[in-house]
Enzyme design. Structure first.
Site, PDB file in Angstrom:
ATOM      1  N   ASP A   1      -6.133   0.459 -12.988  1.00 55.27           N
ATOM      2  CA  ASP A   1      -5.797   1.688 -12.265  1.00 55.27           C
ATOM      3  C   ASP A   1      -4.440   2.156 -12.772  1.00 55.27           C
ATOM      4  OD1 ASP A   1      -4.902   3.634 -10.582  1.00 55.27           O
ATOM      5  OD2 ASP A   1      -5.599   2.667  -8.738  1.00 55.27           O
TER       6      ASP A   1
ATOM      7  N   TYR B   1      -3.070  -0.256  -4.354  1.00 52.96           N
ATOM      8  CA  TYR B   1      -3.732   0.881  -3.700  1.00 52.96           C
ATOM      9  C   TYR B   1      -4.543   1.642  -4.734  1.00 52.96           C
ATOM     10  CZ  TYR B   1      -4.243   5.377  -1.255  1.00 52.96           C
ATOM     11  OH  TYR B   1      -4.743   6.516  -0.666  1.00 52.96           O
TER      12      TYR B   1
ATOM     13  N   LYS C   1      -2.534  11.830 -11.143  1.00 47.81           N
ATOM     14  CA  LYS C   1      -1.120  12.187 -11.148  1.00 47.81           C
ATOM     15  C   LYS C   1      -0.682  12.902 -12.445  1.00 47.81           C
ATOM     16  CE  LYS C   1      -0.133   9.332  -7.274  1.00 47.81           C
ATOM     17  NZ  LYS C   1      -0.694   8.049  -6.885  1.00 47.81           N
TER      18      LYS C   1
HETATM   19  C1  LIG Z   1      -1.975   7.783  -6.045  1.00 43.50           C
HETATM   20  C2  LIG Z   1      -2.824   6.647  -6.449  1.00 43.50           C
HETATM   21  C3  LIG Z   1      -4.220   6.662  -6.283  1.00 43.50           C
HETATM   22  C4  LIG Z   1      -4.928   7.745  -5.532  1.00 43.50           C
HETATM   23  O1  LIG Z   1      -4.839   8.981  -6.148  1.00 43.50           O
HETATM   24  P1  LIG Z   1      -5.064  10.301  -5.245  1.00 43.50           P
HETATM   25  O2  LIG Z   1      -5.007  11.416  -6.241  1.00 43.50           O
HETATM   26  O3  LIG Z   1      -3.972  10.303  -4.234  1.00 43.50           O
HETATM   27  O4  LIG Z   1      -6.401  10.158  -4.620  1.00 43.50           O
HETATM   28  C5  LIG Z   1      -4.952   5.616  -6.814  1.00 43.50           C
HETATM   29  N1  LIG Z   1      -4.344   4.593  -7.450  1.00 43.50           N
HETATM   30  C6  LIG Z   1      -3.012   4.531  -7.607  1.00 43.50           C
HETATM   31  C7  LIG Z   1      -2.415   3.403  -8.350  1.00 43.50           C
HETATM   32  C8  LIG Z   1      -2.213   5.547  -7.099  1.00 43.50           C
HETATM   33  O5  LIG Z   1      -0.887   5.464  -7.217  1.00 43.50           O
END
Ligand SMILES: *Cc1c(COP(=O)(O)O)cnc(C)c1O
Length: 432
Positions: free
Chosen positions: A244, A149, A272
């Site tokens: 990511d 994701y 995060k």
């Molecule tokens: C949470 C998350 C996102 C998205 O971040 P948001 O601040 O919720 O838009 C993208 N990549 C990964 C791996 C995530 O865990």
């Protein structure tokens, strides 16, 4: 039906009110407990490793805002940093020194990141990195992996087609096929699939994006061969490799998953933890690539609240603590104890299971076969997970409300918290 045995009348009322006003009663779908049934408790406050709901129940928090709160809730030093920043004004739309402070902390922690641009969410970071990758290479195709994701970016909201080498299919109404026709969805950890994709379309591929340890299908680590193939194929075909690390950055090690595995992507996205609980994202990487971003270069990207004083204050305070008093050995110790304990208890209760863990990120999958990709994760018994989830809630342990989300330990926990989690799990296994 999966519901709590503990009444939460105030949360029930709050949820009814929210449902009248907010789609589904929540501002992000995972909070609605769709995967486990029942109603979410509404949170009054957090303190260290604990959450308190508005019905006065206390929980050991294993969500940690989906990974952001590695220091636990309301850490005094973070609270003080944000309070001071607030007093000095919360947004200017003009440069501040803190933006370079957080950039310095990130670039010093992650050697592959020479320059960094702050944004306001992980989604925004992923979207901007995809644009940069395409802008720099002059190519269009993006490779992603099923079960990873990257936020709700149109071009990355893609389900795998029947053949991995055909166009991706939008996975949400409102995403036109045109947005996903240049996205290839491959199977995670599948080296042959990756080689085949590059063999047939390698010169069209602008970049490959992945979670270097997946948190978003439950915890799934990469194989060493997969990481090696990603680096060598992208380099050979002139494509860019994007990690990511929104979840893994500053969590698995101070330098993220790439430090842990000795990997070197071209670009990395963050979120995060680097916001310390405030809305933040960032993307960074090789300076020659980052210099294509406006105003240094021509790839457009902007943000009214990017590098926001409160968010950077929380981020700087958090990263300094992680650098100067690293919790990673402590978290590994707790994680190992939890992993071993869960395995022993589930085995004793004859419950088919897999415990996946890297450092402080982990998932207990209710399946007997190893989980290496989305298909194997999906074989888990989600009904059993839902029963487990509610039993844990009733024992005061707040797990992520889906089999397909990683759980997180935080730095303020100690062995007594692990023992409480294991005790609750042992009791819960008896009722599954
Ligand atoms: C949470 C998350 C996102 C998205 O971040 P948001 O601040 O919720 O838009 C993208 N990549 C990964 C791996 C995530 O865990």
């Amino acid at each position: 039906m999966n519901v709590s045995r503990v009444p939460r009348p105030r949360s029930h009322e709050a949820y009814r009110r929210a449902q009248r006003l907010i789609p589904g009663g929540v501002n992000s779908p995972a909070r609605a407990f769709g995967a486990v049934g029942g109603e979410p408790p509404f949170i009054a406050r957090g303190e260290g490793p604990y959450l308190y709901d508005i019905d006065d129940h206390k929980y050991v928090d294993l969500i940690g805002s989906w990974g952001a709160m590695i220091l636990g809730h309301a850490h005094p030093e973070v609270v003080e940093a944000v309070t001071e920043a607030m007093k000095a004004g919360s947004s200017f739309g003009a440069p501040t020194e803190r933006e370079s402070e957080i950039a310095e902390l990130i670039t010093e922690a992650v050697p592959s990141v020479e320059m960094v641009r702050m944004v306001s969410s992980g989604t925004e970071a992923a979207m901007s990195a995809v644009r940069l990758v395409r802008g720099v290479t002059g190519r269009n195709v993006i490779v992603k992996f099923e079960g990873c994701y990257h936020g709700h970016v149109d071009s990355l909201l893609v389900a795998a087609g029947s053949s991995a080498l055909t166009h991706g299919t939008p996975s949400s109404p409102g995403v036109p096929p045109g947005c996903t026709q240049d996205t290839l969805v491959l199977r995670y950890n599948d080296v042959h699939g990756l080689e085949a994709a590059f063999a047939s379309r390698g010169r069209e591929i602008a970049g490959v994006i992945l979670e270097p340890v997946v948190g978003n299908m439950g915890l799934v680590p990469p194989t060493a061969d997969f990481l090696t193939a990603l680096r060598s194929l992208t380099t050979r075909f002139g494509a860019l490799l994007v990690f990511d690390e929104v979840m893994t950055g500053f969590r698995l090690a101070f330098g993220g998953a790439q430090e842990l595995f000795g990997a070197s992507p071209d670009l990395t996205i963050f979120g995060k933890i680097i916001g310390g609980g405030l809305p933040v994202g960032a993307y960074g990487g090789r300076a020659d690539l980052m210099k294509h971003i406006m105003p240094a270069g021509k790839v457009f990207q902007a943000g009214t609240l990017s590098g926001n004083p409160l968010a950077t204050a929380a981020g700087v305070a958090t990263l300094r603590i992680l650098r100067d008093r690293p919790p990673y050995d402590h978290l590994e110790h707790l994680g190992l104890r939890l992993e071993d304990g869960l395995r022993d208890l589930a085995t004793a209760a004859r419950i088919p299971h897999q415990v996946s863990r890297v450092g402080s990120m982990w998932t207990l999958f209710f399946t007997e076969k190893p989980v290496t990709d989305f298909d194997s994760a999906r074989r888990s018994d989600t009904a059993r997970f839902a029963r487990f989830f509610w039993s844990m809630m009733d024992h005061g342990i707040y797990l992520p409300c889906s089999q397909f989300e990683a759980a997180f330990l935080s730095a303020g926990m100690d062995e007594s918290h692990i023992d409480r989690i294991l005790h609750a799990a042992g009791q819960s296994f008896l009722s599954l």
